[in-house]
Design an enzyme around this catalytic site. Sequence first.
Site, short mmCIF file in Angstrom:
data_model
loop_
_atom_site.label_atom_id
_atom_site.label_comp_id
_atom_site.label_asym_id
_atom_site.label_seq_id
_atom_site.Cartn_x
_atom_site.Cartn_y
_atom_site.Cartn_z
N LYS A 173 -75.49 -4.04 34.92
CA LYS A 173 -75.32 -3.59 33.54
C LYS A 173 -76.37 -2.52 33.20
O LYS A 173 -77.34 -2.32 33.96
CB LYS A 173 -75.46 -4.81 32.62
CG LYS A 173 -74.37 -5.87 32.87
CD LYS A 173 -74.53 -7.07 31.93
CE LYS A 173 -73.49 -8.14 32.23
NZ LYS A 173 -73.59 -9.30 31.31
N GLU A 182 -60.39 -7.89 37.58
CA GLU A 182 -61.49 -6.97 37.26
C GLU A 182 -61.56 -5.80 38.24
O GLU A 182 -61.80 -4.66 37.84
CB GLU A 182 -62.81 -7.75 37.22
CG GLU A 182 -62.85 -8.71 36.04
CD GLU A 182 -64.05 -9.65 36.02
OE1 GLU A 182 -64.81 -9.68 37.01
OE2 GLU A 182 -64.21 -10.36 35.01
N HIS A 225 -73.25 -8.53 36.04
CA HIS A 225 -72.01 -9.29 35.85
C HIS A 225 -71.44 -9.65 37.22
O HIS A 225 -71.48 -8.83 38.14
CB HIS A 225 -70.96 -8.46 35.10
CG HIS A 225 -69.57 -8.99 35.27
ND1 HIS A 225 -69.09 -10.02 34.52
CD2 HIS A 225 -68.60 -8.68 36.17
CE1 HIS A 225 -67.85 -10.31 34.94
NE2 HIS A 225 -67.53 -9.51 35.94
N TYR A 247 -63.90 -7.43 29.06
CA TYR A 247 -64.35 -8.65 28.36
C TYR A 247 -63.29 -9.19 27.38
O TYR A 247 -63.65 -9.90 26.43
CB TYR A 247 -65.66 -8.38 27.64
CG TYR A 247 -66.88 -8.44 28.55
CD1 TYR A 247 -67.18 -9.59 29.30
CD2 TYR A 247 -67.75 -7.36 28.66
CE1 TYR A 247 -68.29 -9.64 30.13
CE2 TYR A 247 -68.88 -7.41 29.49
CZ TYR A 247 -69.13 -8.55 30.22
OH TYR A 247 -70.24 -8.61 31.05
N THR A 261 -75.89 -17.81 32.83
CA THR A 261 -75.73 -16.73 31.84
C THR A 261 -77.00 -16.51 31.02
O THR A 261 -77.44 -15.39 30.82
CB THR A 261 -74.56 -17.07 30.90
OG1 THR A 261 -73.41 -17.36 31.68
CG2 THR A 261 -74.26 -15.92 29.95
N ASN A 269 -78.67 -9.45 30.41
CA ASN A 269 -78.85 -10.30 31.59
C ASN A 269 -78.51 -9.60 32.91
O ASN A 269 -78.12 -10.23 33.88
CB ASN A 269 -78.13 -11.64 31.41
CG ASN A 269 -76.65 -11.48 31.19
OD1 ASN A 269 -76.11 -10.40 31.33
ND2 ASN A 269 -75.98 -12.58 30.87
N PHE A 296 -70.36 -12.23 19.36
CA PHE A 296 -71.19 -11.24 20.04
C PHE A 296 -70.36 -10.17 20.76
O PHE A 296 -70.92 -9.29 21.42
CB PHE A 296 -72.15 -11.92 21.04
CG PHE A 296 -71.46 -12.79 22.07
CD1 PHE A 296 -70.88 -12.24 23.20
CD2 PHE A 296 -71.41 -14.17 21.90
CE1 PHE A 296 -70.26 -13.03 24.15
CE2 PHE A 296 -70.79 -14.98 22.86
CZ PHE A 296 -70.21 -14.40 23.97
#
Length: 137
Positions: A9, A126, A115, A49, A91, A112, A57
């Site tokens: 990320k 994905e 992914h 997502y 997570t 975090n 969120f």
Amino acid sequence: MERTFIAIKPDGVNRALIGDIISRFEKRGYKLVAMKLLKPSKELAETHYAALSSKPFFAGLVEFICSGPVCAMVWEGTDVVKTGRTMIGATKPTESAPGTIRGDYGIDVGRNVIHGSDAVDTAEREIGIWFKPEELV
Ligand code: ATP
Ligand code: MG
């Protein structure tokens, strides 16, 4: 052979963790079959997502994923989906064990670092969102 979708990320890219993360997967014995650095569009992030679209969120998550370059990868190997998740860790960084990627580098749940697909069918979905078939080698 099983494949999984892994994305470093924007926080992980910013903190110069690409090399370390690739090294962990390589040393574990997995094979890199696709990789690119891109700044995702809002549409791509929302599609990726989509299962979380009702979460409070969600908007912040999409905004964050689009905020800078993401290193998108496909890794291949035996049980790579499950083992990849184990290597990534829980997570929430407060719950991720030392030795896992998030346990070693995670700061908060919204930052975090990485992914990883959570199941074999999710991985297929994905990979199809982020890569064209000819980009997989
Ligand atoms: P990812 O799908 O990014 O690999 P994950 O599978 O461990 O993470 P998910 O439940 O799919 O966790 O959540 C996706 C992402 O949404 C998380 O990685 C995190 O960045 C963000 N997220 C999850 N829960 C929260 C929360 N309570 N507050 C803020 N962000 C959250
Ligand atoms: Mg997830």
